[in-house]
Design an enzyme around this catalytic site. Structure first.
Site, PDB file in Angstrom:
ATOM      1  N   GLY A 113       2.328   2.173   5.433  1.00  0.00           N
ATOM      2  CA  GLY A 113       3.467   1.423   5.938  1.00  0.00           C
ATOM      3  C   GLY A 113       4.100   2.053   7.156  1.00  0.00           C
ATOM      4  N   GLY A 154       0.817  -1.203   0.000  1.00  0.00           N
ATOM      5  CA  GLY A 154       0.000   0.000   0.000  1.00  0.00           C
ATOM      6  C   GLY A 154       0.853   1.255   0.000  1.00  0.00           C
ATOM      7  N   SER A 155       0.315   2.317   0.526  1.00  0.00           N
ATOM      8  CA  SER A 155       0.994   3.604   0.501  1.00  0.00           C
ATOM      9  C   SER A 155       2.093   3.665   1.555  1.00  0.00           C
ATOM     10  CB  SER A 155      -0.013   4.733   0.763  1.00  0.00           C
ATOM     11  OG  SER A 155      -0.495   4.657   2.097  1.00  0.00           O
ATOM     12  N   GLU A 171       5.612  -3.418   1.199  1.00  0.00           N
ATOM     13  CA  GLU A 171       5.735  -3.047  -0.214  1.00  0.00           C
ATOM     14  C   GLU A 171       4.937  -1.765  -0.397  1.00  0.00           C
ATOM     15  OE1 GLU A 171       7.596  -4.220  -2.365  1.00  0.00           O
ATOM     16  OE2 GLU A 171       8.124  -6.248  -1.726  1.00  0.00           O
TER      17      GLU A 171
END
Length: 502
Positions: A239, A234-235, A256
């Site tokens: 994270g 995600g963004s 990721e």
């Protein structure tokens, strides 16, 4: 009149054997028209507790199953994914807005990773090391972690789940999946096929689960100590929240996150090849890939010619309903994405940018609740704040350079570090770009764009991209714990380092 995608979605769900829990808590929506597809009942906190108990119990049985036997489950899942490739692609198009070839390509990634994981099930290798003590042997062994929580994003609603799940399953783990709220139907269909595969091979019940849930339940999954690994796609903002929360309970995380990907076009580049590579990487999935090319760093000797050709190519792009198979650019996912697109272009102009093409919303009369936009190219005088910010939309910022070291420095001067590329026929330039002094990204390509990674290599990035690795190579190690074993097969007990005691 109802759009045909509604009937196609229901047929695809039925074909995959998926039952959507109907309700009013959440709503499946298609960005193609902006309409709701159906209402869904959300998984409750009490049901999550049952899911985690079930996943823990399944893990204790699954970890004792030989890895090649675990591979049989993934093999069967891959067969079912191939059988229902068209059904899943319909759902990806419906919920993520991808054109059919991109949707089918994402499903193919799932099939490919299953094939890789089946082979991996016989190759979970450890090492044997020499011992300094006579009659001793040292080795390392790898063991399953436990329950793996997988959190995925809307832009790739099924492939990253498969990257994690196919590998985690052969490594001996159980899975709990929290998909994006925007792509719940994709998740339900994918999970239904895995459930069928598990029944077909006699895998333990409770080995995999999917949560129909919002952020609140996702946070509970992140915070639960029974979840050994949280793999989150995600963004960067997401994270930055997930990583510390998992670390605070001494869990593991695999992140990721965002990318602000760039390509360098050198004066020796094959410009025809570069044009195709840049166009797809910048425009594919309407600029909503984590590997989308957002910056073009081009040598000043070829900049005028190349950018002119690129603007012309953008003028030929067909923008519209992706389900028809006649468009190359589909919609942005929702209104918020369009707002970010418009605000980024406004900021670019304020920071000295010149809009060369695109920048407008289109098809608003036909689809008032959907958000189709023209991919934009913006010439920037330097790498300003907005250029250093990832905007999940089809905006390509163009800057020029004179010397390669200058281009590499410009390339690396962003917080993100996912994917990168150079177009050159000069072997020295190519080798420098992939050397220690070159790209600081997890993916560094030569003469291909920033998008379209194959499953054989480890996928992931550095810096604010999170540092995680999924898919191929040795990414499987993230889903296992390592033990160093020393076996004494002598009748003596020498101590290491010559220590004497008793």
């Amino acid at each position: 009149m109802t759009h045909p995608i509604h009937d196609q979605v229901r047929a695809a769900l039925e074909a995959c054997g998926a039952t959507a829990p109907e309700g009013t808590d959440l709503h499946a929506r298609t960005p193609i028209t902006g309409e709701q597809l159906m209402g869904l009942r959300a998984t409750t906190a009490e049901e999550l507790e049952g899911v985690l108990v079930s996943a823990e119990q399944a893990f204790t049985a699954w970890r004792d199953t030989p890895a090649p036997v675990r591979g049989a489950l993934v093999k069967r899942w891959g067969e079912l994914l191939a059988e229902h490739k068209d059904d899943l692609a319909v759902l990806v198009t419906a919920e993520a807005g991808k054109i059919p070839s991109e949707a089918a390509g994402e499903v193919q990634e799932m099939i490919d990773i299953c094939e890789l994981a089946v082979g991996l099930s016989r190759q979970l290798f450890g090492r044997t090391m020499p011992s300094e003590r006579p009659g001793h042997r040292m080795m390392e062994t790898w063991h399953p972690l436990g329950v793996v929580g997988v959190i995925t994003a809307f832009n790739f609603p099924v492939a990253p789940y498969a990257w994690n799940t196919a590998v985690a399953l052969v490594c001996g783990n159980s899975i709990v999946w929290k998909p994006s709220e925007a792509t719940l139907l994709c998740a339900l269909a994918t999970d239904a096929l895995l459930a069928r595969a598990a029944r077909d091979v006699g895998a333990p019940e409770g080995l995999h689960h999917v949560l129909v849930a919002d952020r609140t339940l996702g946070e509970k999954l992140v915070d639960d100590t029974r979840v050994a690994l949280v793999s989150a796609t995600g963004s960067t903002r997401m994270g930055a929240e997930v990583g510390p929360r998992v670390a605070a309970r001494f869990g593991r995380s695999l992140l990721e996150l965002g990318g602000n990907n760039a390509a360098i076009v050198a004066p020796s580049a094959d410009l025809d090849l570069a044009l195709r590579g840049v166009a797809f990487a910048a425009v594919g999935t309407a600029g909503q890939r984590c590997t989308t090319m957002r910056r073009l760093i081009i040598h000043e000797d070829v900049a005028e010619e190349f950018v002119e050709r690129l603007v012309q190519a953008y003028g030929t792009l067909t923008i519209g309903d992706p389900s028809t198979g006649e468009s190359l650019v589909g919609p942005l996912v929702h209104e918020g994405a369009h707002t970010a697109y418009a605000e980024a272009l406004e900021a670019a102009r304020a920071q000295g940018g010149e809009l060369l093409c695109g920048g407008e919303r289109v098809l608003a009369d036909e689809f008032p609740d959907a958000y189709y936009v023209q991919p934009a190219i913006v010439r920037m005088p330097e790498q300003t704040e907005i250029v250093r910010t990832e905007t999940f939309a089809p905006i390509l910022y163009v800057m020029t350079y004179r010397e390669l070291d200058e281009a590499i420095a410009l390339h690396n001067d962003v917080p993100q570090g996912l994917s990168s590329a150079i177009f050159t026929t000069d072997v020295r330039e190519a080798e420098r770009f992939v050397s220690d002094a070159g790209s600081d990204c997890g993916i560094a390509n030569v003469n291909i764009g920033t998008s379209g990674a194959e499953i054989g290599g480890a996928f992931g990035g550095e810096k604010h991209t999170g540092g995680g690795r999924e898919s191929g190579s040795d990414a499987w190690r993230a889903y296992m714990r390592r033990a160093t074993n020393t076996v004494n097969y002598s009748d003596e007990l020498p101590l290491a380092q010559g220590v004497e005691f008793l």
